[in-house]
Design an enzyme around this catalytic site. Structure first.
Site, PDB file in Angstrom:
ATOM      1  N   ASP A 121     -18.679  78.697  65.306  1.00  0.00           N
ATOM      2  CA  ASP A 121     -19.994  79.223  64.955  1.00  0.00           C
ATOM      3  C   ASP A 121     -21.055  78.852  65.991  1.00  0.00           C
ATOM      4  O   ASP A 121     -20.870  77.970  66.831  1.00  0.00           O
ATOM      5  CB  ASP A 121     -20.436  78.669  63.603  1.00  0.00           C
ATOM      6  CG  ASP A 121     -19.661  79.260  62.444  1.00  0.00           C
ATOM      7  OD1 ASP A 121     -18.682  79.988  62.690  1.00  0.00           O
ATOM      8  OD2 ASP A 121     -20.017  78.966  61.283  1.00  0.00           O
ATOM      9  N   HIS A 263     -17.720  74.480  65.731  1.00  0.00           N
ATOM     10  CA  HIS A 263     -18.936  75.040  66.316  1.00  0.00           C
ATOM     11  C   HIS A 263     -18.819  75.084  67.831  1.00  0.00           C
ATOM     12  O   HIS A 263     -18.317  74.131  68.444  1.00  0.00           O
ATOM     13  CB  HIS A 263     -20.157  74.225  65.881  1.00  0.00           C
ATOM     14  CG  HIS A 263     -20.443  74.354  64.412  1.00  0.00           C
ATOM     15  ND1 HIS A 263     -19.715  73.668  63.464  1.00  0.00           N
ATOM     16  CD2 HIS A 263     -21.345  75.104  63.736  1.00  0.00           C
ATOM     17  CE1 HIS A 263     -20.168  73.987  62.249  1.00  0.00           C
ATOM     18  NE2 HIS A 263     -21.161  74.853  62.391  1.00  0.00           N
TER      19      HIS A 263
END
Length: 311
Positions: A121, A263
């Site tokens: 992400d 992430h």
């Protein structure tokens, strides 16, 4: 023996001979039919031979395929019998997720082996994203990047590489706003603007959404037309910023069908990824995109619905 009994006896002998002759001819015909593939055993036995036709002149097998009663299986290139793996892969609702191989994203996927979707992400962020893609390429893996629209133009080359290399680009909203705090028009705008930013580079809309923070409520569901992808392994890499802990979190829990959350914007997550990917490969896992994972596990993704794994 009187005349009446003699006549009855002769009729009986004639019927026995004819019955036996019919049995012999039927057995011979069955042998030919099996050899040519004209007879299909199972619920539609004897009705859909490739050479048999109905009153409309349509071959029985073709009619069966059109009706959905049997799956269409293409012949082998040399005209031989169909490949069982090919048959499984083409059969609707069949064991496609259990056997055979398919080509996807520039590599071959073995449907009988375990698969996991690694997702990243908050990017794009080229220093980490390219590191992840380099490692994935070494091991025949593909991942899913859920990108923030406001960052996309800064890393256009990386976005284009994601698309060119067969990775999946998902939608993480335009400005990483918590969608559950927004009204319907703002939710739609956040998703549409992010998708537009990606399409401007790749020519393709984003097919999946991950809401910031995983926040979902009825208003969010009603205003997102794409499938909403969550996760079932949360590495907490954003919190720990520790590669060792991220690696341990994944490798201690991962199973076939999992969706892992990491992430892209932290160097420690990139470091963790290049250690996780080789170890997953060594254990026999295939790194696939979220859409691939769903497809090969037999799941049809629906807009507005949430998914956290495909176990």
């Amino acid at each position: 023996m009187n005349l009446k009994k003699f006549i009855l006896f002769q009729k009986y002998r004639k019927h026995v001979v004819l019955f036996n002759l019919a049995g012999i001819l039927a057995a011979a015909a069955l042998g030919v039919a099996i050899g040519t593939g004209a007879v299909h055993f199972g619920p539609f036995a004897g009705t859909y031979g490739p050479s048999s036709t109905g009153d409309d002149g349509v071959p029985g097998l073709e009619r069966a395929v059109k009706s959905g009663k049997v799956a269409k299986v293409s012949p082998m290139p040399d005209g031989g019998a169909p490949n069982p793996d090919q048959a499984a892969a083409q059969e609707p609702g069949g064991p496609a997720a259990q056997s055979g191989t398919v080509s996807s994203g520039g590599r071959t996927i073995d449907l009988s082996k375990p698969m996991v979707a690694l997702t990243f992400d908050d990017g794009p962020y080229a220093p980490v994203g390219n590191q992840i893609m380099d490692c994935a390429e070494q091991y025949g893996g593909r991942v899913t990047f859920f990108v923030v629209g406001s960052r996309v133009n800064t890393y256009r080359a990386e976005i284009q590489r994601m698309a060119d290399d067969g990775h999946e680009i998902g939608n993480h909203s335009m400005d990483h706003k918590i969608l559950t705090k927004l009204g319907a028009p703002e939710i739609r705008a956040q998703i549409d603007r992010c998708s537009g930013a990606v399409k401007d580079i790749t020519g393709q809309d984003t097919a999946l959404v991950r809401t910031p923070g995983g926040g979902v409520n009825d208003t969010v569901r009603a205003n997102i037309s794409q499938p909403i992808i969550l996760w079932n392994i949360d590495t907490l890499d954003w919190k720990t910023r520790n590669a060792d802990q991220t690696v341990q979190k994944v490798l201690s829990q991962v199973k076939d069908g999992d969706i892992v959350l990491m992430h892209e914007i932290y160097s420690q997550s990139g470091e963790a990824a290049v250690r996780i990917i080789p170890e997953l490969a060594r254990r026999g896992f295939q790194m696939v995109t979220v859409s691939e994972l769903a497809k090969y596990k037999g799941i049809t993704l629906e807009g507005g619905k949430t998914y956290s794994s495909f176990r």
